[in-house]
Design a protein around this motif. Structure first.
Motif, short mmCIF file in Angstrom:
data_model
loop_
_atom_site.label_atom_id
_atom_site.label_comp_id
_atom_site.label_asym_id
_atom_site.label_seq_id
_atom_site.Cartn_x
_atom_site.Cartn_y
_atom_site.Cartn_z
N LEU A 14 15.78 14.10 5.13
CA LEU A 14 16.04 14.90 6.26
C LEU A 14 14.38 15.08 6.85
O LEU A 14 13.69 15.01 6.29
CB LEU A 14 16.58 16.37 6.03
N PRO A 15 14.64 15.23 8.40
CA PRO A 15 13.40 15.61 8.92
C PRO A 15 12.51 16.69 8.36
O PRO A 15 13.23 17.74 8.09
CB PRO A 15 13.81 15.96 10.42
N GLY A 16 11.17 16.67 8.26
CA GLY A 16 10.45 17.60 7.50
C GLY A 16 10.31 17.40 6.13
O GLY A 16 9.31 17.71 5.34
N ASP A 17 10.98 16.49 5.51
CA ASP A 17 10.55 15.86 4.15
C ASP A 17 9.54 15.13 3.86
O ASP A 17 9.06 14.30 4.53
CB ASP A 17 11.87 15.30 3.60
N ARG A 18 8.63 15.46 2.56
CA ARG A 18 7.49 14.56 2.51
C ARG A 18 8.04 13.42 1.33
O ARG A 18 8.90 13.59 0.50
CB ARG A 18 6.42 15.35 1.61
N VAL A 19 7.64 12.12 1.92
CA VAL A 19 7.79 11.18 1.17
C VAL A 19 6.90 10.19 0.81
O VAL A 19 5.77 10.25 1.35
CB VAL A 19 8.92 10.15 1.98
N ASP A 20 7.02 9.28 -0.15
CA ASP A 20 6.13 8.29 -0.33
C ASP A 20 6.63 6.86 0.25
O ASP A 20 7.82 6.58 0.07
CB ASP A 20 5.92 7.85 -1.99
N VAL A 79 0.82 -1.16 -0.05
CA VAL A 79 -0.19 -0.10 -0.10
C VAL A 79 0.84 1.11 -0.03
O VAL A 79 1.67 1.48 0.78
CB VAL A 79 -0.90 0.11 1.33
N ARG A 80 0.81 2.11 -0.98
CA ARG A 80 1.62 3.25 -0.87
C ARG A 80 0.68 4.61 -0.24
O ARG A 80 -0.14 4.75 -0.64
CB ARG A 80 1.80 3.84 -2.43
N VAL A 81 1.53 5.27 0.57
CA VAL A 81 0.98 6.28 1.44
C VAL A 81 1.97 7.34 1.57
O VAL A 81 3.22 7.37 1.05
CB VAL A 81 0.64 5.89 2.90
N GLN A 82 1.59 8.67 1.56
CA GLN A 82 2.38 9.75 1.81
C GLN A 82 2.70 9.99 3.12
O GLN A 82 1.71 9.97 4.13
CB GLN A 82 1.98 10.85 0.98
N GLY A 83 3.90 10.56 3.43
CA GLY A 83 4.04 10.89 4.97
C GLY A 83 5.09 12.04 4.96
O GLY A 83 5.60 12.50 4.09
N THR A 84 5.53 12.35 6.24
CA THR A 84 6.29 13.33 6.64
C THR A 84 7.39 12.67 7.49
O THR A 84 7.12 12.17 8.74
CB THR A 84 5.86 14.77 7.39
N VAL A 85 8.81 12.84 7.20
CA VAL A 85 9.58 12.31 8.16
C VAL A 85 9.74 13.06 9.30
O VAL A 85 9.96 14.54 9.26
CB VAL A 85 11.12 12.47 7.33
N VAL A 86 9.92 12.43 10.58
CA VAL A 86 9.76 13.12 11.80
C VAL A 86 11.23 13.05 12.43
O VAL A 86 11.62 14.22 13.00
CB VAL A 86 8.72 12.44 12.76
N GLU A 87 11.82 12.06 12.43
CA GLU A 87 13.09 11.74 12.96
C GLU A 87 13.78 10.83 12.15
O GLU A 87 13.40 9.80 11.61
CB GLU A 87 12.83 11.21 14.33
N THR A 88 15.28 11.01 12.20
CA THR A 88 16.29 10.23 11.58
C THR A 88 16.82 9.13 12.46
O THR A 88 16.96 9.70 13.80
CB THR A 88 17.37 10.96 10.78
N LEU A 89 16.87 8.01 12.21
CA LEU A 89 17.30 6.97 13.16
C LEU A 89 18.86 6.43 12.65
O LEU A 89 18.98 6.51 11.23
CB LEU A 89 16.47 5.87 13.41
#
Length: 85
Positions: free
Chosen positions: A60-66, A18-28
């Protein structure tokens, strides 16, 4: 050399994603990211293969990603696209 073939049921199908969009909150560590998808859910995601190897794509945090989420474990996913800001 003998080619190994797997039963068709073992191979992942494109329908199981399932493909969804989101925003990166934190890098690990180890190219892992916490991504917030719609509805306020947080998903643990990793960068896809081409993003890790030689493409110099920085997430980076704040980037929009699929993200491709598996229907079997929707708490984990794979980042397949980073939108330009």
């Amino acid at each position: 050399m003998v080619a190994t073939t797997f039963p068709r049921s073992w191979v992942a199908k494109q329908d199981d994603v399932v493909r969804v969009q989101g925003t990166v909150v934190e890098t690990l560590p180890n190219a892992m990211f916490k991504v917030e998808i719609e509805g306020g859910l947080e998903v643990l995601a990793r960068a896809s293969g081409k993003m890790r190897r030689g493409r110099y794509i920085r997430i980076l945090p704040g980037d929009r990603v699929d993200i491709d989420l598996s229907v079997y474990d929707p708490s984990r996913g794979r980042i397949v696209w980073r939108y330009k800001n």
